[in-house]
Design a protein around this motif. Structure first.
Motif, short mmCIF file in Angstrom:
data_model
loop_
_atom_site.label_atom_id
_atom_site.label_comp_id
_atom_site.label_asym_id
_atom_site.label_seq_id
_atom_site.Cartn_x
_atom_site.Cartn_y
_atom_site.Cartn_z
N ASN A 98 3.62 2.35 -4.93
CA ASN A 98 2.71 3.46 -4.66
C ASN A 98 3.42 4.81 -4.69
O ASN A 98 2.77 5.85 -4.57
N THR A 130 4.73 7.57 -0.18
CA THR A 130 3.61 6.70 0.21
C THR A 130 3.80 6.30 1.66
O THR A 130 4.92 6.26 2.17
N ARG A 187 -9.75 6.22 -3.63
CA ARG A 187 -9.63 5.25 -2.53
C ARG A 187 -10.28 5.76 -1.24
O ARG A 187 -11.03 5.04 -0.57
N CYS A 188 -9.98 7.02 -0.87
CA CYS A 188 -10.48 7.51 0.41
C CYS A 188 -11.99 7.75 0.38
O CYS A 188 -12.62 7.85 1.44
N SER A 246 0.63 7.71 -3.27
CA SER A 246 -0.64 7.01 -3.10
C SER A 246 -0.71 6.45 -1.70
O SER A 246 0.30 6.02 -1.13
N CYS A 247 -1.92 6.43 -1.14
CA CYS A 247 -2.15 5.91 0.20
C CYS A 247 -1.31 6.67 1.22
O CYS A 247 -0.64 6.08 2.07
N SER A 271 2.08 3.42 2.52
CA SER A 271 1.67 2.02 2.42
C SER A 271 2.89 1.12 2.43
O SER A 271 4.04 1.56 2.42
N ILE A 283 -1.01 8.66 4.46
CA ILE A 283 -1.86 8.73 5.65
C ILE A 283 -1.09 9.00 6.93
O ILE A 283 -1.66 9.34 7.94
N GLY A 326 -4.76 8.40 1.84
CA GLY A 326 -4.87 7.01 2.27
C GLY A 326 -6.02 6.77 3.21
O GLY A 326 -6.70 7.69 3.68
#
Length: 454
Positions: A162, A155, A288-289, A201-202, A157, A204, A244
């Protein structure tokens, strides 16, 4: 004090938001239909350039409002459901079961039966669920998938939870059990197969594309191994969600085209390396995105408090409307429409009787300390505060502690113009009556109770 070099935008200006506040009250959630549609077009287009049969199953848990689901379905998505309540929404919307993925965990026999009877694609989280399903229904669905946990996750985040793979994650079938899971499913009558993995998750950061490359490499390799050992073919490979979004204004968003290019490169190499003749379909389950950047929680400042050399702005929204900052220490950018000029570090809080009910500048409540935010110095009572990027895992994570009522949800419709926005109510505000509608008083105790003097 100082100036803010980066800023986020809301599609409605101060006057337009004030009109909505006058009509619907505050707080409220606002979503942008056209922005969601354009975002989905970009994601699907980037991947279908390389994978013509690519599909994204929108993660319903991110934003389970039926109107939003209509928008994502109409834009070409399927639905990823993680509960029977979400399966119910899909059924009520008339979604073809082949366009619904059921990815649950620690699933009861009754929930497995519900998914089986609805005919959706079942993505199982544990080898034991094969026996559970057989005990309840007497047969396996033709098409079945398993969620593979390869022993690690990722992750970008602030939130350790996550990381959705490895020994600290509760999800998925581990390496030493995955062959047994497919063997049992085949022996129970399954004839069509898929494989799924979501370990982050998330995601990015700069290494985000490396995460996706590793995911594709692991899954295609595992698929090829299982095919050879069990003499089965796979119809799809689901590389999960987890793309993300840039919660901080200085962050860059994920470039879908670069991501799809990288996935395609690794996909092609691995299929060739493992001599896979019948190429499976590529799937994802992003939520989410898709909607996250296109939601805004709009609240009113009711109180300004000065204490301990800090300025506190108390909003009529609280953690019940947006849990992420209080639960994880997550950052959500805040703006005050109509205000500019000199800035001041401002603590932004809600009204819950809990000390993790902060939106900015709060303490470490189990995730990490919240980042301070600088807002216009003259922001205060009566002003509207806009919390950005609340289009996913915001309203859907709400709760009723302190008797807080869920806020209304509003949709800025496609076709709106800057001067003439068209906004539809897609969920009304909860009422106090609805909060207690399913409770029952004790008839053998009279109320109000008489005071007893000792």
């Amino acid at each position: 004090t100082g100036t803010m070099p980066h800023q986020k935008q809301c599609p409605l200006d101060q006057l337009q938001l004030e009109r909505l506040a006058a009509q619907y009250g505050t707080p409220f959630q606002l979503y942008d239909e056209q922005a969601i549609r354009d975002n989905l077009t970009a994601l699907l287009g980037a991947f279908r350039k390389h994978f013509p049969t690519f599909q994204n199953y929108f993660a319903v848990k991110a934003l389970p409002n039926p109107a939003i689901l209509q928008v994502v379905l109409d834009s070409g998505c399927g639905l990823d459901c993680s509960s029977t309540a979400e399966l119910h929404i899909a059924e009520q919307l008339g979604v073809d079961p082949e366009h619904v993925m059921y990815t649950s965990n620690y699933t009861s026999q009754n929930d497995l039966e519900r998914a089986y009877n609805q005919g959706v694609i079942m993505n199982l989280d544990d080898v034991s669920l094969v026996d559970s399903l057989m005990d309840k229904t007497g047969r396996m669905p033709d098409l079945v998938s398993f969620r593979f946990n390869p022993g690690k996750g990722n992750t970008d985040s602030e939130t350790a939870s996550n990381v959705l793979g490895g020994p600290t994650a509760k999800f998925g079938v581990p390496e030493e059990q995955i062959e047994l899971a497919y063997r049992k499913a085949k022996e129970a009558g399954a004839t069509r197969f898929g494989i799924h993995m979501m370990t982050g998750s998330c995601v990015i950061g700069d290494d985000g594309n490396d995460y996706w490359a590793e995911t594709v490499s692991l899954l295609v390799t595992k698929m090829a191994e299982l095919s050879a050992v069990l003499d089965i073919e796979f119809e799809f490979v689901n590389i999960g969600g987890g793309i993300g979004i840039p919660y901080k204004p200085e962050d860059d968003r994920v470039d879908y085209n670069k991501l799809a290019d990288r996935v395609h490169l690794v996909w092609t190499e691995k299929l060739k390396q493992h001599r896979v003749k019948n190429h499976p379909r590529l799937l994802m389950e992003c939520g989410r995105c898709i909607t996250g950047p296109y939601g805004w929680l709009v609240a009113k400042c009711d109180v300004v408090k000065h204490a301990f050399d800090n300025k506190y702005c108390g909003l009529d929204a609280c953690m019940a409307n947006l849990m992420r900052p209080g639960m994880y220490g997550s950052y959500h950018h805040i703006t005050v429409p109509g205000k500019s000029g000199e800035l001041q570090v401002t603590k932004v809080v809600g009204t819950l009787c809990e000390n993790n009910d902060w939106f900015a500048g709060g303490p470490d409540c189990g995730g990490q300390a919240q980042r301070d935010q600088s807002l216009p110095k003259d922001s205060g009572v009566g002003d509207l505060f806009v919390l950005h990027d609340t289009g996913a895992h915001s309203h859907s994570m709400g709760f009723q502690y302190n008797g807080k009522l869920r806020a209304p949800e509003l949709l800025l419709r496609s076709g709106s113009t800057v001067d003439k926005p068209v906004v539809h109510l897609i969920r009304s505000r909860d009422t106090v009556e609805s909060l207690y509608a399913n409770t029952f008083q004790l008839h053998d105790i009279l109320t109000p109770l008489s005071l007893i003097h000792i």
